[in-house]
Design a protein around this motif. Structure first.
Motif, short mmCIF file in Angstrom:
data_model
loop_
_atom_site.label_atom_id
_atom_site.label_comp_id
_atom_site.label_asym_id
_atom_site.label_seq_id
_atom_site.Cartn_x
_atom_site.Cartn_y
_atom_site.Cartn_z
N SER A 127 -6.98 -11.50 7.46
CA SER A 127 -5.90 -10.61 6.52
C SER A 127 -4.73 -10.13 7.64
O SER A 127 -5.30 -9.52 8.96
CB SER A 127 -6.62 -9.71 5.91
OG SER A 127 -5.91 -8.59 5.27
N TYR A 152 -13.31 -2.04 5.30
CA TYR A 152 -12.81 -3.50 5.31
C TYR A 152 -12.05 -4.13 6.27
O TYR A 152 -12.36 -5.29 6.62
CB TYR A 152 -11.92 -3.49 3.62
CG TYR A 152 -11.31 -4.76 3.67
CD1 TYR A 152 -12.03 -5.89 3.25
CD2 TYR A 152 -9.68 -4.80 3.91
CE1 TYR A 152 -11.10 -7.19 3.28
CE2 TYR A 152 -9.18 -6.12 3.77
CZ TYR A 152 -9.85 -7.03 3.42
OH TYR A 152 -9.06 -8.32 3.25
N ASN A 182 0.04 -11.27 1.10
CA ASN A 182 -0.46 -10.97 -0.09
C ASN A 182 -0.70 -12.12 -1.20
O ASN A 182 0.48 -12.51 -1.74
CB ASN A 182 0.15 -9.81 -0.61
CG ASN A 182 -0.20 -8.43 -0.25
OD1 ASN A 182 0.12 -8.34 1.31
ND2 ASN A 182 -0.37 -7.46 -0.86
N LEU A 203 -1.87 -5.22 -6.99
CA LEU A 203 -0.67 -5.30 -7.82
C LEU A 203 -0.68 -6.17 -8.88
O LEU A 203 -0.27 -5.65 -10.17
CB LEU A 203 0.63 -4.92 -6.85
CG LEU A 203 1.88 -4.77 -7.45
CD1 LEU A 203 2.02 -3.34 -8.08
CD2 LEU A 203 3.03 -4.98 -6.52
N LYS A 219 0.63 2.29 -12.08
CA LYS A 219 1.19 3.34 -11.46
C LYS A 219 1.74 2.70 -10.16
O LYS A 219 1.08 2.02 -9.41
CB LYS A 219 -0.24 4.16 -10.92
CG LYS A 219 -0.74 4.94 -12.00
CD LYS A 219 -1.83 5.71 -11.80
CE LYS A 219 -2.96 5.99 -12.79
NZ LYS A 219 -3.64 4.75 -13.37
N PHE A 221 2.48 3.28 -6.46
CA PHE A 221 1.99 4.21 -5.27
C PHE A 221 2.96 4.69 -4.30
O PHE A 221 3.09 4.13 -3.28
CB PHE A 221 0.68 3.59 -4.66
CG PHE A 221 -0.47 3.44 -5.45
CD1 PHE A 221 -0.83 4.44 -6.41
CD2 PHE A 221 -1.09 2.19 -5.34
CE1 PHE A 221 -1.95 4.22 -7.39
CE2 PHE A 221 -2.15 2.11 -6.18
CZ PHE A 221 -2.57 3.02 -7.30
N CYS A 232 6.67 0.29 -1.23
CA CYS A 232 6.10 -0.32 -0.14
C CYS A 232 6.58 -1.78 -0.13
O CYS A 232 6.96 -2.29 -1.28
CB CYS A 232 4.70 -0.29 -0.22
SG CYS A 232 3.75 1.27 0.14
N ARG A 234 5.76 -5.72 0.87
CA ARG A 234 4.67 -6.93 1.33
C ARG A 234 5.15 -8.11 1.27
O ARG A 234 6.38 -8.25 0.75
CB ARG A 234 3.67 -6.76 0.45
CG ARG A 234 2.71 -5.38 0.16
CD ARG A 234 1.82 -5.20 1.52
NE ARG A 234 1.17 -3.83 1.31
CZ ARG A 234 1.28 -2.77 1.70
NH1 ARG A 234 2.62 -2.67 1.97
NH2 ARG A 234 0.68 -1.62 1.80
N ARG A 298 -0.81 5.98 -2.21
CA ARG A 298 -2.21 5.60 -2.05
C ARG A 298 -2.86 5.80 -0.61
O ARG A 298 -1.97 4.95 0.33
CB ARG A 298 -2.32 4.05 -2.68
CG ARG A 298 -3.74 3.67 -2.55
CD ARG A 298 -3.94 2.43 -3.43
NE ARG A 298 -3.32 1.28 -2.40
CZ ARG A 298 -3.67 0.12 -2.97
NH1 ARG A 298 -4.15 -0.31 -4.09
NH2 ARG A 298 -2.90 -0.98 -2.21
N ASP A 301 -2.34 3.10 2.40
CA ASP A 301 -1.06 2.20 2.35
C ASP A 301 -0.60 1.97 3.41
O ASP A 301 -0.02 2.95 4.15
CB ASP A 301 -0.56 2.32 1.04
CG ASP A 301 -0.98 1.38 0.08
OD1 ASP A 301 -1.65 0.48 0.14
OD2 ASP A 301 -0.57 1.93 -1.28
#
Ligand code: UD1
Length: 341
Positions: A127, A152, A182, A203, A219, A221, A232, A234, A298, A301
């Motif tokens: 990841s 994680y 993602n 998301l 929501k 974040f 944010c 990604r 969050r 993040d």
């Protein structure tokens, strides 16, 4: 003779899409899955798409005896793609031992069983979380890794290290770690897709479930990040594009002219997209307004991250083909289809 590929976690989101691509490329697929976060009927859906039903063995890779028995019977496996793992960042903070046991013990067992039974090749689901918040964007494979911000994330960093060390010590094992950005969207048939149990953490399933009326509102974040619109950023790539990269990676490992024992690739589009832009894309392609509100950031993040995919583009001859809009459209088609039954 078809080459046999073991896909662990093959009934899961990315695993099922990869199984389809493998079958369509003439491989035989055998799946091990404990069905912790997926359904056995995914196998039938794969059959509907490809005309071929992959075999499924239901057990946990933490059970080394069962894994050994399986590998002894399947010594002709040409490569393993290892998806099976827990993946919820927040949950991992509360249940670190579950994450370390499940994600790392299963990997160690798998490598052990591969060594014992002469199974030579491994593709590992890693990841972009291994980069933390990079200082320079986009991130290349040479960007420095940052200390993991969750158990994680740590399992992905340590997992990569375990694999790298194993390939150094044992020249019969070759491996490729694929660092996903993602993944979103679903197969164009709408027969397989992302189906999180309970409240989605990610998301896009949250967007589609809100649009479908299963969730009150999305929501967002944080809108006070140092990004163009404050939310944010990604790098969202279509899951079918991601699945195809696994086929390329398997072929590369199987190729006897390729002597490289261990490699790492970033898999992304190279395009940074904000949370608010992702919502807009969904609204544009579906004509549905997504009810959302801005809430606090969050924990854990990262502000912004996107890939430099040029190494994967050049070395693997792979690149993403679907746009964000196309990905959103398939995510929505899947959501509607899966709820309509
Ligand atoms: C995270 C992990 C990634 C992992 C993936 C699997 C990090 C940095 N990333 O990705 O390694 O593979 O989960 O689950 O640990 N968002 C909202 N509202 C929501 C949900 C998400 O605003 O209800 C925002 C998030 O703040 C984030 C973006 O949407 O900015 C994407 O979030 P998500 O889909 O959860 O993925 P990541 O956190 O990027």
């Amino acid at each position: 003779m078809k080459k046999k590929i073991l896909v662990t976690g093959g009934t899961g989101y990315i695993g099922s899409h990869t199984t389809v691509e493998l079958i369509e490329n003439g491989f035989e697929v055998v799946i091990i899955d404990n069905l912790y976060n997926s359904e056995a009927d995914v196998i039938d859906r794969i059959q509907k798409i490809t005309g071929i039903k992959p075999s499924l063995e239901v057990f946990d890779l933490c059970n080394s005896e069962k894994l050994d028995v399986f590998c002894r019977k399947n010594r002709d496996i040409a490569a393993v793609i290892h998806f099976a793992a827990y993946k919820a960042v927040g949950e991992s903070v509360n249940k670190p031992l579950d994450y370390y046991r499940n994600n790392l013990l299963s990997l160690v067992n798998l490598l052990d069983a591969m060594k014992k039974n002469g199974i030579p090749n491994l593709v590992f689901s890693s990841s972009c979380t291994v980069y933390g918040q990079p200082e320079k964007l986009p991130v290349t494979e040479n960007s420095p890794l940052q200390p993991a911000t969750s158990p994680y994330g740590n399992t992905k960093q340590v997992g990569e290290a375990i694999i790298r060390d194993t390939t150094v010590s044992d020249k019969n094992i070759k491996a490729i770690s694929l660092r996903y950005f993602n993944p979103i969207g679903a197969h164009p048939s709408s027969l397989i897709g992302e189906l999180p149990r309970g409240v989605p953490e990610n998301l896009v399933p949250y967007i589609t479930q809100t649009a479908y009326g299963l969730r009150e509102e999305l929501k967002v974040f944080g809108d006070d990040y140092n990004t163009p619109d404050g939310s944010c950023v990604r790098d969202y790539l279509h899951v079918v594009d991601l699945a195809k990269a696994h086929v390329v990676a398997v072929k590369r490992l199987i190729d006897e002219n390729n002597k490289t024992n261990y490699e790492v690739f970033n898999l992304g589009t190279g395009i940074g997209v904000s949370v608010l832009e992702a919502i807009k894309s969904f609204e544009k392609v579906t004509g549905i307004k997504v009810k959302y509100k801005i809430v606090a950031r969050r924990a854990g993040d990262i502000e912004k991250i996107w890939a430099d995919p040029s190494y994967a583009n050049k070395e693997l001859g792979w690149k993403t083909l679907s746009t964000l809009d196309e990905s959103m459209k398939t995510a929505w088609e899947w959501e509607k289809k899966v709820r309509s039954k």
